[in-house]
Design a protein around this motif. Structure first.
Motif, mmCIF file in Angstrom:
data_model
loop_
_atom_site.group_PDB
_atom_site.id
_atom_site.type_symbol
_atom_site.label_atom_id
_atom_site.label_comp_id
_atom_site.label_asym_id
_atom_site.label_seq_id
_atom_site.Cartn_x
_atom_site.Cartn_y
_atom_site.Cartn_z
ATOM 1 N N LEU A 1 0.838 -1.207 0.000
ATOM 2 C CA LEU A 1 0.000 0.000 0.000
ATOM 3 C C LEU A 1 0.870 1.254 0.000
ATOM 4 O O LEU A 1 0.669 2.172 -0.803
ATOM 5 C CB LEU A 1 -0.917 -0.010 1.215
ATOM 6 N N LEU A 2 1.863 1.294 0.899
ATOM 7 C CA LEU A 2 2.672 2.497 1.053
ATOM 8 C C LEU A 2 3.583 2.728 -0.149
ATOM 9 O O LEU A 2 3.735 3.874 -0.610
ATOM 10 C CB LEU A 2 3.497 2.403 2.335
ATOM 11 N N GLY A 3 4.207 1.667 -0.658
ATOM 12 C CA GLY A 3 5.041 1.834 -1.836
ATOM 13 C C GLY A 3 4.239 2.418 -2.985
ATOM 14 O O GLY A 3 4.679 3.349 -3.676
ATOM 15 N N SER A 4 3.042 1.904 -3.184
ATOM 16 C CA SER A 4 2.166 2.392 -4.244
ATOM 17 C C SER A 4 1.706 3.817 -3.948
ATOM 18 O O SER A 4 1.677 4.674 -4.844
ATOM 19 C CB SER A 4 0.960 1.468 -4.391
ATOM 20 N N ARG A 5 1.355 4.070 -2.718
ATOM 21 C CA ARG A 5 0.886 5.400 -2.296
ATOM 22 C C ARG A 5 1.909 6.483 -2.642
ATOM 23 O O ARG A 5 1.551 7.567 -3.133
ATOM 24 C CB ARG A 5 0.632 5.382 -0.783
ATOM 25 N N PHE A 6 3.183 6.196 -2.385
ATOM 26 C CA PHE A 6 4.220 7.203 -2.606
ATOM 27 C C PHE A 6 4.692 7.261 -4.057
ATOM 28 O O PHE A 6 5.148 8.304 -4.526
ATOM 29 C CB PHE A 6 5.399 6.944 -1.669
ATOM 30 N N ALA A 7 4.582 6.146 -4.778
ATOM 31 C CA ALA A 7 5.060 6.113 -6.169
ATOM 32 C C ALA A 7 4.032 6.663 -7.156
ATOM 33 O O ALA A 7 4.399 7.269 -8.166
ATOM 34 C CB ALA A 7 5.433 4.681 -6.555
ATOM 35 N N ILE A 8 2.759 6.445 -6.884
ATOM 36 C CA ILE A 8 1.710 6.791 -7.852
ATOM 37 C C ILE A 8 1.721 8.268 -8.261
ATOM 38 O O ILE A 8 1.605 8.577 -9.461
ATOM 39 C CB ILE A 8 0.330 6.348 -7.331
ATOM 40 N N PRO A 9 1.843 9.222 -7.341
ATOM 41 C CA PRO A 9 1.878 10.622 -7.787
ATOM 42 C C PRO A 9 3.006 10.908 -8.784
ATOM 43 O O PRO A 9 2.813 11.685 -9.731
ATOM 44 C CB PRO A 9 2.085 11.401 -6.477
ATOM 45 N N HIS A 10 4.159 10.285 -8.592
ATOM 46 C CA HIS A 10 5.268 10.468 -9.527
ATOM 47 C C HIS A 10 4.966 9.799 -10.867
ATOM 48 O O HIS A 10 5.322 10.321 -11.929
ATOM 49 C CB HIS A 10 6.555 9.898 -8.932
ATOM 50 N N MET A 11 4.311 8.644 -10.816
ATOM 51 C CA MET A 11 3.935 7.973 -12.058
ATOM 52 C C MET A 11 2.925 8.793 -12.843
ATOM 53 O O MET A 11 2.985 8.855 -14.079
ATOM 54 C CB MET A 11 3.367 6.583 -11.750
ATOM 55 N N ILE A 12 2.003 9.431 -12.151
ATOM 56 C CA ILE A 12 1.021 10.281 -12.825
ATOM 57 C C ILE A 12 1.739 11.419 -13.547
ATOM 58 O O ILE A 12 1.433 11.732 -14.710
ATOM 59 C CB ILE A 12 -0.009 10.825 -11.819
ATOM 60 N N LYS A 13 2.716 12.034 -12.875
ATOM 61 C CA LYS A 13 3.486 13.113 -13.494
ATOM 62 C C LYS A 13 4.258 12.614 -14.715
ATOM 63 O O LYS A 13 4.443 13.342 -15.684
ATOM 64 C CB LYS A 13 4.458 13.703 -12.481
ATOM 65 N N ALA A 14 4.699 11.350 -14.646
ATOM 66 C CA ALA A 14 5.490 10.774 -15.741
ATOM 67 C C ALA A 14 4.619 10.308 -16.899
ATOM 68 O O ALA A 14 5.135 9.914 -17.945
ATOM 69 C CB ALA A 14 6.324 9.614 -15.220
ATOM 70 N N GLY A 15 3.319 10.316 -16.712
ATOM 71 C CA GLY A 15 2.417 9.876 -17.768
ATOM 72 C C GLY A 15 2.002 8.427 -17.670
ATOM 73 O O GLY A 15 1.328 7.896 -18.556
ATOM 74 N N GLY A 16 2.384 7.770 -16.569
ATOM 75 C CA GLY A 16 1.967 6.378 -16.368
ATOM 76 C C GLY A 16 3.055 5.544 -15.745
ATOM 77 O O GLY A 16 4.174 6.007 -15.510
ATOM 78 N N GLY A 17 2.722 4.292 -15.492
ATOM 79 C CA GLY A 17 3.693 3.384 -14.894
ATOM 80 C C GLY A 17 3.098 2.012 -14.678
ATOM 81 O O GLY A 17 1.927 1.763 -14.981
ATOM 82 N N SER A 18 3.930 1.138 -14.152
ATOM 83 C CA SER A 18 3.502 -0.237 -13.877
ATOM 84 C C SER A 18 3.925 -0.625 -12.461
ATOM 85 O O SER A 18 5.098 -0.515 -12.105
ATOM 86 C CB SER A 18 4.124 -1.208 -14.886
ATOM 87 N N ILE A 19 2.959 -1.054 -11.677
ATOM 88 C CA ILE A 19 3.208 -1.559 -10.329
ATOM 89 C C ILE A 19 2.995 -3.063 -10.348
ATOM 90 O O ILE A 19 1.981 -3.544 -10.845
ATOM 91 C CB ILE A 19 2.262 -0.899 -9.306
#
Length: 272
Positions: A122-140
């Protein structure tokens, strides 16, 4: 080569076993990799080994039981490489001495496993997701387990925690799919990591082999290659899924191997 070229990955629990295999595969396919691990010396050694092969990696201390440590690992990744587009939540604990049946389980151990095995995802995703949104996407990608799908005589907390990871994976996929963030899980069966090889007896391995559909056990790269696929754009239309990588161990009716053995004995008797 280049299946994840230009991507930035944080691999938690990346200093050994499945995490190390994944970190190396991601780096070889073009990703810049941060290896997060409680064993920082082993993480630094792994990163250096990747660098020695001509790829990019670095290490960061990560205590998956601590919120601030997880946040710092994500922030370190972004500071080091400018963004984060792959997060592999791989840290997980088990304890065969304390994680017992429901009546006898150590309740402190229940809390510890839920904290590390579920909350860290939960926490890893919580902190990474805002940066992924800025980057235009990502994969968890989250490490679940076949213990999420099949019960056992012990490891009640472990199984429950991994089932929670499977469901949390679906929630993340649903909530952030429109932000071009995919979230999937990998559920390993028995994987012959160095730790497994050192701790599992041959009779125990033989029991697992008896029920495998395939005539061999899994290796760390079998999980690493699955994570690599889920991290790459090759899986761009896959989200919310947990892929079971277990050699068909849980595939058949559980009595099938015994019936096959009985049939073989009967055939051998008839041929005499």
């Amino acid at each position: 080569m280049g299946r994840v070229q230009g991507k930035v990955a944080l691999v938690t629990g990346g200093a050994s076993g499945i995490g190390l295999s994944t970190a190396m595969l991601l780096a070889k396919e073009g990703a810049k990799v941060v290896i997060g691990d409680y064993n920082i010396d082993a993480a630094k050694e792994a990163a250096q080994e990747i660098k020695n092969q001509g790829f990019e990696a670095t290490a960061v201390f990560l205590d998956a039981s601590k919120e601030e440590s997880i946040k710092e690992a994500v922030e370190f990744t972004v500071k080091e490489y400018g963004t984060i587009t792959i997060l592999y939540n791989n840290v997980g604990l088990t304890n065969l001495k304390k994680d017992l049946d429901v009546v006898n389980i150590d309740l402190d151990e229940w809390d510890r496993l839920m904290n590390v095995n579920v909350k860290s995802v939960l926490l890893g995703s919580r902190f990474a997701i805002p940066h992924m949104i800025k980057a235009g996407g990502g994969s968890i990608i989250n490490t679940a387990s076949m213990a999420a799908f099949a019960s056992d005589s012990i490891r009640s907390a472990y199984g429950a925690s991994k089932a929670a990871v499977v469901q949390l994976t679906k929630y993340i996929a649903t909530q952030y799919g429109k932000d071009n963030i995919r979230c999937n899980g990998v559920a390993p069966g028995l994987i012959l990591t160095p730790a497994a090889k050192n701790n599992l007896s041959q009779p125990l391995l033989d029991i697992f082999m008896k029920y495998n559909a395939l005539p061999y056990h899994g290796e760390a790269d079998d999980i690493g290659n699955t994570v690599l696929f889920l991290a790459s754009d090759e899986s761009k239309f896959i989200t919310g899924q947990t892929i079971q990588v277990e050699g068909g161990h849980y595939l058949a009716n559980p009595t099938a191997p015994d019936f096959n053995a009985m049939a073989a004995q009967a055939q051998a008797a008839q041929s005499k």
